[in-house]
Design an enzyme around this catalytic site. Structure first.
Site, PDB file in Angstrom:
ATOM      1  N   HIS A  94      -6.630 -10.352 -13.368  1.00  0.00           N
ATOM      2  CA  HIS A  94      -7.521  -9.341 -13.953  1.00  0.00           C
ATOM      3  C   HIS A  94      -8.872  -9.936 -14.301  1.00  0.00           C
ATOM      4  CE1 HIS A  94      -7.013 -10.930 -18.051  1.00  0.00           C
ATOM      5  NE2 HIS A  94      -5.712 -11.046 -17.778  1.00  0.00           N
TER       6      HIS A  94
ATOM      7  N   CYS B  18      -1.775 -14.871 -17.660  1.00  0.00           N
ATOM      8  CA  CYS B  18      -2.431 -14.199 -16.540  1.00  0.00           C
ATOM      9  C   CYS B  18      -3.498 -15.095 -15.905  1.00  0.00           C
ATOM     10  CB  CYS B  18      -3.082 -12.903 -16.995  1.00  0.00           C
ATOM     11  SG  CYS B  18      -1.884 -11.649 -17.516  1.00  0.00           S
TER      12      CYS B  18
END
Length: 196
Positions: A156, A172
């Site tokens: 992301h 992440c």
């Protein structure tokens, strides 16, 4: 190169000579890397740690495209299915080995304007964090997210550009918003992902 009366090199001549020498050596390596023009000045200081890679040691094919995330060099590589497009981006990676998941997965969902909620383990480590943040400038997932088949793992964007190039995430892989927007347009559901 000029030398001062005390026998020291002048700063100006040192910088000029060093820049000319380093520029001549670095040019071939820089020519291999695609740097997005809108953040060119941000990326340059990290560029020496990046190198372009061939997809073949990591994937048997590039069906649906392929994403390789190298957590050691903090770089994401993308190859399109027909291999006509290759992208290389700096990333943020997990803060510790315990938070890092390695192996093969795939993109299962794409979200523009993602919302964010901390995972149960993140909430245990940081109980003061909010339970939910909707899309927008305060969202830690930035402008776009690629959801992976592993629960809670995403590629992301980030609003905090200081995180890129560092071990700074809770699991992440983070990209500059400008880069995730491009990758979002290229990747599809089923794009192969390998974290090493």
């Amino acid at each position: 190169m000029s030398i001062s009366k005390k026998g020291n090199f002048s700063r100006r001549s040192f910088i000029g000579t060093t820049a000319a020498f380093a520029g001549g050596l670095a040019t071939p390596a820089l020519a291999q890397i695609q740097v997005e023009p809108e953040i060119d000045s941000v990326v340059k200081h990290n560029i020496s740690s990046f190198r372009s890679l061939d997809w073949r040691p990591y994937f048997s094919n590039t069906r649906n495209g392929a994403i390789l995330v190298d957590t050691k060099s903090r770089a994401l590589h993308y190859w399109s299915e027909d291999r006509s497009i290759y992208k290389l981006y700096p990333t943020s990676v997990p803060m510790s080995d315990e938070l890092t998941r390695l192996g093969r997965t795939s993109v299962i969902r794409k979200v523009e304007g993602p919302s964010w909620a901390p995972t149960p383990s993140m909430k245990r480590r940081n109980p003061e964090w909010p339970d939910f943040i909707g899309p927008g400038p305060d969202n830690p997932m930035g402008t776009h997210a690629l959801y992976l088949s592993w629960t809670y793992y995403r590629i992301h964007g980030t609003q905090d550009t200081r995180k890129i190039g560092r071990r700074s995430s809770n699991g992440c892989i983070g990209l500059y918003n400008e880069h995730i927007a491009v990758l979002f347009g290229l990747a599809k559901n089923g794009t192969q992902v390998l974290l090493i």
